[in-house]
Design a protein around this motif. Structure first.
Motif, mmCIF file in Angstrom:
data_model
loop_
_atom_site.group_PDB
_atom_site.id
_atom_site.type_symbol
_atom_site.label_atom_id
_atom_site.label_comp_id
_atom_site.label_asym_id
_atom_site.label_seq_id
_atom_site.Cartn_x
_atom_site.Cartn_y
_atom_site.Cartn_z
ATOM 1 N N VAL A 37 0.844 -1.202 0.000
ATOM 2 C CA VAL A 37 0.000 0.000 0.000
ATOM 3 C C VAL A 37 0.876 1.247 0.000
ATOM 4 O O VAL A 37 0.637 2.200 -0.754
ATOM 5 N N LEU B 143 2.313 1.790 -3.458
ATOM 6 C CA LEU B 143 1.340 2.352 -4.398
ATOM 7 C C LEU B 143 1.135 3.846 -4.169
ATOM 8 O O LEU B 143 1.015 4.614 -5.119
ATOM 9 N N ILE B 144 1.093 4.253 -2.923
ATOM 10 C CA ILE B 144 0.966 5.685 -2.626
ATOM 11 C C ILE B 144 2.199 6.424 -3.134
ATOM 12 O O ILE B 144 2.102 7.493 -3.726
ATOM 13 N N TYR B 145 3.350 5.843 -2.928
ATOM 14 C CA TYR B 145 4.619 6.440 -3.326
ATOM 15 C C TYR B 145 4.737 6.574 -4.841
ATOM 16 O O TYR B 145 5.174 7.588 -5.361
ATOM 17 N N ILE B 146 4.296 5.563 -5.567
ATOM 18 C CA ILE B 146 4.491 5.516 -7.020
ATOM 19 C C ILE B 146 3.341 6.181 -7.783
ATOM 20 O O ILE B 146 3.448 6.426 -8.982
ATOM 21 N N ASP B 147 2.245 6.491 -7.100
ATOM 22 C CA ASP B 147 1.056 7.017 -7.764
ATOM 23 C C ASP B 147 1.342 8.285 -8.563
ATOM 24 O O ASP B 147 0.882 8.421 -9.694
ATOM 25 N N ASP B 148 2.095 9.219 -8.003
ATOM 26 C CA ASP B 148 2.351 10.461 -8.749
ATOM 27 C C ASP B 148 3.231 10.219 -9.967
ATOM 28 O O ASP B 148 3.143 10.941 -10.959
ATOM 29 N N ALA C 290 3.015 7.495 -11.959
ATOM 30 C CA ALA C 290 2.091 7.019 -12.993
ATOM 31 C C ALA C 290 1.260 8.174 -13.537
ATOM 32 O O ALA C 290 1.046 8.278 -14.746
ATOM 33 N N LYS C 291 0.810 9.054 -12.668
ATOM 34 C CA LYS C 291 0.014 10.209 -13.111
ATOM 35 C C LYS C 291 0.838 11.152 -13.979
ATOM 36 O O LYS C 291 0.327 11.721 -14.939
ATOM 37 N N GLN D 35 0.869 9.541 -17.389
ATOM 38 C CA GLN D 35 -0.450 9.593 -18.010
ATOM 39 C C GLN D 35 -0.794 11.006 -18.479
ATOM 40 O O GLN D 35 -1.399 11.173 -19.531
ATOM 41 N N LYS E 295 1.764 0.698 -17.229
ATOM 42 C CA LYS E 295 1.504 -0.589 -16.590
ATOM 43 C C LYS E 295 2.508 -0.756 -15.457
ATOM 44 O O LYS E 295 3.724 -0.675 -15.670
ATOM 45 N N LEU E 296 2.012 -0.965 -14.242
ATOM 46 C CA LEU E 296 2.861 -1.152 -13.069
ATOM 47 C C LEU E 296 2.706 -2.589 -12.573
ATOM 48 O O LEU E 296 1.593 -3.095 -12.463
#
Length: 101
Positions: free
Chosen positions: A10, A13-18, A20-21, A24, A31-32
């Motif tokens: 978890v 995912l919080i760490y990598i979210d920005d 991916a954004k 995008q 794709k992660l």
């Protein structure tokens, strides 16, 4: 973060979210999986090549900001070429040219 911890995925995912954004927002499909990232974009004209390189520069900047090293030896590009479009697709990350597979 402890390997094998229940909350580790978890937090990742919080760490990598920005990250991916960021990709995008620049028109890439992302794709992660675990600690791997696959990025897709359609290059149909020469300006797309410049966009691709600009985004790769953003990736290097993001990694530097978070004090992460990019595994440059594992980076590569895969190209499907149409006969009606010809461009030189040679991109780099941190001055290392991506190998084409």
């Amino acid at each position: 973060m402890l390997q094998g911890s229940g909350i580790g995925p978890v937090l990742f995912l919080i760490y990598i979210d920005d990250f991916a954004k960021l990709l995008q927002r620049n028109g890439f499909q992302v794709k992660l999986f675990a600690d791997d990232v696959k990025v897709y974009i359609e290059v149909v004209e020469n300006t797309d090549v410049a966009k691709l390189q600009g985004t790769l520069d953003l990736v290097a900047s993001w990694a530097s900001q978070w004090q992460l090293q990019i595994s440059l030896s594992s980076l590569s590009s895969f190209q499907l070429l149409y006969t009606y479009f010809s461009c030189s697709l040679s991109c780099s990350v941190s001055s290392v040219i991506l190998k084409t597979v």
